[in-house]
Design an enzyme around this catalytic site. Structure first.
Site, mmCIF file in Angstrom:
data_model
loop_
_atom_site.group_PDB
_atom_site.id
_atom_site.type_symbol
_atom_site.label_atom_id
_atom_site.label_comp_id
_atom_site.label_asym_id
_atom_site.label_seq_id
_atom_site.Cartn_x
_atom_site.Cartn_y
_atom_site.Cartn_z
ATOM 1 N N CYS A 199 0.856 -1.182 0.000
ATOM 2 C CA CYS A 199 0.000 0.000 0.000
ATOM 3 C C CYS A 199 0.897 1.238 0.000
ATOM 4 C CB CYS A 199 -0.918 -0.005 1.211
ATOM 5 S SG CYS A 199 -0.028 0.143 2.775
ATOM 6 N N HIS B 293 5.851 -6.597 6.833
ATOM 7 C CA HIS B 293 5.847 -8.028 7.140
ATOM 8 C C HIS B 293 6.301 -8.807 5.909
ATOM 9 C CE1 HIS B 293 3.875 -6.607 10.643
ATOM 10 N NE2 HIS B 293 2.718 -6.374 10.058
ATOM 11 N N HIS C 289 3.054 1.692 10.571
ATOM 12 C CA HIS C 289 2.041 1.226 11.514
ATOM 13 C C HIS C 289 1.816 2.216 12.654
ATOM 14 C CE1 HIS C 289 3.909 -2.508 9.786
ATOM 15 N NE2 HIS C 289 2.631 -2.756 9.572
ATOM 16 N N CYS D 104 1.696 6.077 8.520
ATOM 17 C CA CYS D 104 0.726 6.258 7.444
ATOM 18 C C CYS D 104 -0.340 7.266 7.886
ATOM 19 C CB CYS D 104 0.073 4.922 7.104
ATOM 20 S SG CYS D 104 -1.292 5.054 5.924
ATOM 21 N N GLU E 132 0.273 -1.989 14.961
ATOM 22 C CA GLU E 132 -0.690 -0.910 14.743
ATOM 23 C C GLU E 132 -1.709 -0.847 15.882
ATOM 24 O OE1 GLU E 132 -4.442 0.267 11.906
ATOM 25 O OE2 GLU E 132 -2.781 -0.801 10.945
ATOM 26 N N CYS F 2 -8.871 0.745 5.792
ATOM 27 C CA CYS F 2 -8.374 1.714 4.817
ATOM 28 C C CYS F 2 -8.726 1.304 3.385
ATOM 29 C CB CYS F 2 -6.869 1.921 4.965
ATOM 30 S SG CYS F 2 -5.867 0.507 4.489
#
Length: 222
Positions: free
Chosen positions: A33, A60, A95, A117, A147, A211
């Site tokens: 993303c 990850h 995160h 983000c 997160e 999101c």
């Protein structure tokens, strides 16, 4: 690696019956993303990576993490009140972390490189606003995920809900619900329904914070 070797074998096989038994479909939306992409770009632009600790896993993905370590970054274990990053400069991943964690790092003399983000920042803000208005905050997400740890780090009164089985009767008049940004929207909706059923007398406010990049990737796979 073994999976890729197997795919390569299929692509190069002379056994047409075996090759034709598989079809590889490429999703219209895939890959990192924009939040993770931008964080990675910032990291790889760093001219002194040997001075930087990354606060947890930036992504990850074992291959990317190995590249970061080879470049000289220290890959930390994430927020831990008993441990401080070993280097003076600390890269906050996409995160995000809580404001309490930022303050802890600054108090320890760390310089922060913040790549949180902006969509994660919105979830942090929504959670704090719900708490300020007197809601018990339920975070739909994976316990222990960096997160989720960041979102809940500034909250005094919260619960983490990862599945319908986790939903309880909370004996509260006001319940606010938000999502980890990468949580599946359909599953989140099912959990919210379960919350309403088990708490019929409560005011439920749901902030749908899955999101858009996650929605796009799930839709592409479907």
């Amino acid at each position: 690696m073994e999976r890729m070797q197997y795919v390569n074998k299929l692509c190069n096989t002379k056994d047409l019956s075996l090759a034709l038994a598989f079809q590889i479909l490429r999703a219209e939306t895939m890959g990192f993303c924009f939040g993770v992409r931008d964080a990675l770009e910032r990291a790889f632009e760093e001219d002194k990576p040997e001075e930087v600790s990354i606060h947890g896993e930036l992504v990850h993905n074992e291959d990317v993490l190995q590249r970061l370590q080879e470049k000289g970054f220290d890959i930390g274990v994430g927020p831990d009140p008993a441990v401080l990053p070993s280097r003076d400069r600390v890269l906050i991943t996409a995160h995000g972390v809580s404001e309490k964690e930022r303050e802890r790092l600054r108090t320890a003399g760390k310089t922060l490189i913040d790549t949180t983000c902006p969509l994660v920042e919105k979830v942090h803000k929504a959670a704090c606003e719900l708490a300020a208005e007197g809601y018990l905050v339920l975070v739909i997400g994976k316990p222990g995920h960096i997160e989720v740890e960041g979102i809940t780090g500034d909250l005094e009164d919260f619960r983490i809900v990862n599945a319908i089985a986790d939903v309880e009767s909370y004996d509260r008049d006001k319940i606010g619900v938000i999502c980890q940004t990468t949580y599946q929207q359909v599953k989140a909706g099912e959990i919210v329904t379960a919350i309403r059923i088990k708490n019929p007398g409560a005011e439920i406010r749901f902030v749908d914070s899955t999101c858009e990049p996650t929605r796009q990737r799930i839709a592409a796979v479907q």
